[in-house]
Scaffold this motif. Structure first.
Motif, PDB file in Angstrom:
ATOM      1  N   TYR A   1      -2.044  -2.606  -4.372  1.00 41.77           N
ATOM      2  CA  TYR A   1      -1.774  -2.086  -5.888  1.00 41.77           C
ATOM      3  C   TYR A   1      -2.778  -1.196  -6.313  1.00 41.77           C
ATOM      4  N   VAL A   2      -4.164  -1.358  -5.481  1.00 40.29           N
ATOM      5  CA  VAL A   2      -5.240  -0.367  -5.873  1.00 40.29           C
ATOM      6  C   VAL A   2      -4.825   0.940  -5.422  1.00 40.29           C
ATOM      7  N   CYS A   3      -4.351   1.138  -4.321  1.00 37.34           N
ATOM      8  CA  CYS A   3      -3.828   2.255  -3.790  1.00 37.34           C
ATOM      9  C   CYS A   3      -2.726   3.183  -4.918  1.00 37.34           C
ATOM     10  N   ARG A   4      -1.803   2.248  -5.262  1.00 38.78           N
ATOM     11  CA  ARG A   4      -0.877   2.669  -6.011  1.00 38.78           C
ATOM     12  C   ARG A   4      -1.412   3.201  -7.517  1.00 38.78           C
ATOM     13  N   ILE A   5      -2.221   2.462  -8.064  1.00 39.24           N
ATOM     14  CA  ILE A   5      -2.888   2.856  -9.288  1.00 39.24           C
ATOM     15  C   ILE A   5      -3.650   4.038  -9.217  1.00 39.24           C
ATOM     16  N   PHE A   6      -4.348   4.054  -8.122  1.00 37.73           N
ATOM     17  CA  PHE A   6      -5.144   5.214  -8.006  1.00 37.73           C
ATOM     18  C   PHE A   6      -4.237   6.507  -7.816  1.00 37.73           C
ATOM     19  N   GLN A   7      -3.048   6.559  -6.936  1.00 34.23           N
ATOM     20  CA  GLN A   7      -2.214   7.630  -7.079  1.00 34.23           C
ATOM     21  C   GLN A   7      -1.618   7.929  -8.209  1.00 34.23           C
ATOM     22  N   GLN A   8      -1.201   6.697  -9.089  1.00 33.50           N
ATOM     23  CA  GLN A   8      -0.707   7.288 -10.336  1.00 33.50           C
ATOM     24  C   GLN A   8      -1.699   8.092 -11.366  1.00 33.50           C
ATOM     25  N   ARG A   9      -2.930   7.516 -11.312  1.00 35.62           N
ATOM     26  CA  ARG A   9      -4.029   7.740 -12.276  1.00 35.62           C
ATOM     27  C   ARG A   9      -4.505   9.391 -11.621  1.00 35.62           C
ATOM     28  N   LEU A  10      -5.090   9.349 -10.260  1.00 43.34           N
ATOM     29  CA  LEU A  10      -5.750  10.420 -10.048  1.00 43.34           C
ATOM     30  C   LEU A  10      -5.099  11.264  -8.977  1.00 43.34           C
ATOM     31  N   SER A  11      -3.907  10.943  -8.368  1.00 49.22           N
ATOM     32  CA  SER A  11      -3.195  11.708  -7.366  1.00 49.22           C
ATOM     33  C   SER A  11      -3.844  11.742  -6.120  1.00 49.22           C
ATOM     34  N   MET A  12      -4.455  10.626  -5.990  1.00 48.86           N
ATOM     35  CA  MET A  12      -5.155  10.607  -4.587  1.00 48.86           C
ATOM     36  C   MET A  12      -5.513   9.136  -4.277  1.00 48.86           C
ATOM     37  N   SER A  13      -5.732   8.628  -2.897  1.00 49.07           N
ATOM     38  CA  SER A  13      -6.010   7.474  -2.404  1.00 49.07           C
ATOM     39  C   SER A  13      -7.437   7.055  -2.974  1.00 49.07           C
ATOM     40  N   PRO A  14      -7.915   5.619  -3.020  1.00 50.28           N
ATOM     41  CA  PRO A  14      -9.060   5.560  -3.133  1.00 50.28           C
ATOM     42  C   PRO A  14     -10.020   6.131  -2.015  1.00 50.28           C
ATOM     43  N   TYR A  15      -9.360   6.042  -0.468  1.00 52.05           N
ATOM     44  CA  TYR A  15     -10.135   6.556   0.451  1.00 52.05           C
ATOM     45  C   TYR A  15     -10.697   8.069   0.000  1.00 52.05           C
ATOM     46  N   ARG A  16      -9.382   8.869  -0.296  1.00 51.45           N
ATOM     47  CA  ARG A  16      -9.850  10.328  -0.578  1.00 51.45           C
ATOM     48  C   ARG A  16     -10.874  10.477  -1.579  1.00 51.45           C
ATOM     49  N   TYR A  17     -11.000   9.525  -2.804  1.00 50.49           N
ATOM     50  CA  TYR A  17     -11.742   9.670  -3.845  1.00 50.49           C
ATOM     51  C   TYR A  17     -13.356   9.474  -3.108  1.00 50.49           C
ATOM     52  N   LEU A  18     -13.302   8.303  -2.406  1.00 48.61           N
ATOM     53  CA  LEU A  18     -14.669   7.924  -1.738  1.00 48.61           C
ATOM     54  C   LEU A  18     -15.196   8.916  -0.862  1.00 48.61           C
ATOM     55  N   THR A  19     -14.268   9.551  -0.244  1.00 47.08           N
ATOM     56  CA  THR A  19     -14.756  10.716   0.608  1.00 47.08           C
ATOM     57  C   THR A  19     -15.158  11.855  -0.051  1.00 47.08           C
TER      58      THR A  19
END
Length: 282
Positions: free
Chosen positions: A198-216
């Motif tokens: 669910y975390v991955c899904r809402i990240f993609q919805q809001r930021l168009s990227m995965s949490p891993y991509r954002y952290l990187t």
């Protein structure tokens, strides 16, 4: 494996496809330095590689496009450990420059990340299906117009659930505070009290990227700042942004920034020295 289609677009002057192809590269399949007499748009299906032109180098991964301009010296090569597979379409015409500019390729920016919702991957894969089709030149040119049309549409964020915003903001704050620690998706999900998917899904919805991509991205921005300061070793910078293994850090840095940490530091040093040079000998 490599497949080509060459065409003879007689009478097409506004936009004409000259060739299309697909290539699953081996690690040693570098191209250039060389020039071509047409525009060539590549799409990376999987793997990674490096593209250099006009003094700019980009490390390119799955889902990204890169454009080669006519008569521009260029080089591109696959990543030795994860060589890319890509498709391309070569074209010419009086409308070409206007179309690729509208599609977001302008100035020195010859690499694009299309909207994940756009069927770019499928569009490139279907091009070879026109090989034995009557009037394939017209069909291929129509596909190219459709591709540019998709790229010219401004990206729009998909709707998120009403409560997604606070969760994403909390996750972003957590990653900005803890980027130096060895955290990953399970830690982020635990911090939010949510399921990892669910975390991955809402990240993609809001930021168009995965949490891993954002952290990187957070870690690489912090690493760039530390490298520009010229105070820490590469290993110390790596540990400071959450990478105990300097080799892994160097690989991720080059994949994200397009330069190795050493090359980035040297470039920053030369730019800083250039800023301090006297003007007109004074």
């Amino acid at each position: 494996m490599m497949e080509y289609i060459y065409t003879e677009p007689v009478g097409l002057t506004d936009l004409a496809v000259l060739e299309v192809g697909t290539q699953a590269c081996s690690p040693d399949m570098a191209v250039g330095p060389c020039v071509r007499d047409m525009y060539i748009l590549h799409y990376v299906h999987r793997g990674f590689g490096t593209y250099t032109t006009g003094g700019h180098t980009a490390h390119i991964g799955p889902g990204r496009l890169f454009l080669i301009l006519p008569d521009a010296v260029h080089t591109y090569s696959p990543d030795p450990s994860e060589p890319w597979e890509y498709s391309w379409i070569g074209f010419t015409g009086t409308y070409a420059y206007r179309l690729f500019e509208q599609a977001g390729f302008s100035g020195s920016v010859l690499v694009r990340q299309p909207d994940a919702a756009d069927p770019i991957d499928a569009l490139f894969r279907e091009l070879l299906g026109y090989r034995d089709t009557h009037a394939k030149e017209l069909l291929l040119t129509g596909a190219l117009y459709r591709l540019f049309g998709l790229l010219a549409i401004p990206p729009s964020a998909p709707p998120a659930s009403p409560d997604a915003g606070p969760h994403v903001r909390k996750a972003v704050a957590f990653m900005n505070a803890r980027y130096a620690d060895r955290i990953g998706l399970p830690d982020i999900a635990d911090h939010l009290g949510l399921d990892a998917k669910y975390v991955c899904r809402i990240f993609q919805q809001r930021l168009s990227m995965s949490p891993y991509r954002y952290l990187t991205d957070v870690r690489m921005r912090k690493a760039c700042r530390l490298l520009r300061m010229q105070m820490l070793s590469i290993a110390e910078v790596a540990r400071s942004v959450g990478y105990p293994d300097p080799l892994l850090f160097s690989r991720m840095f080059k994949r994200t920034i397009g330069l190795s940490p050493t090359a980035y530091r040297e470039k920053a040093r030369l730019e800083s020295a250039g800023d301090k040079l006297p003007i007109n000998g004074t």
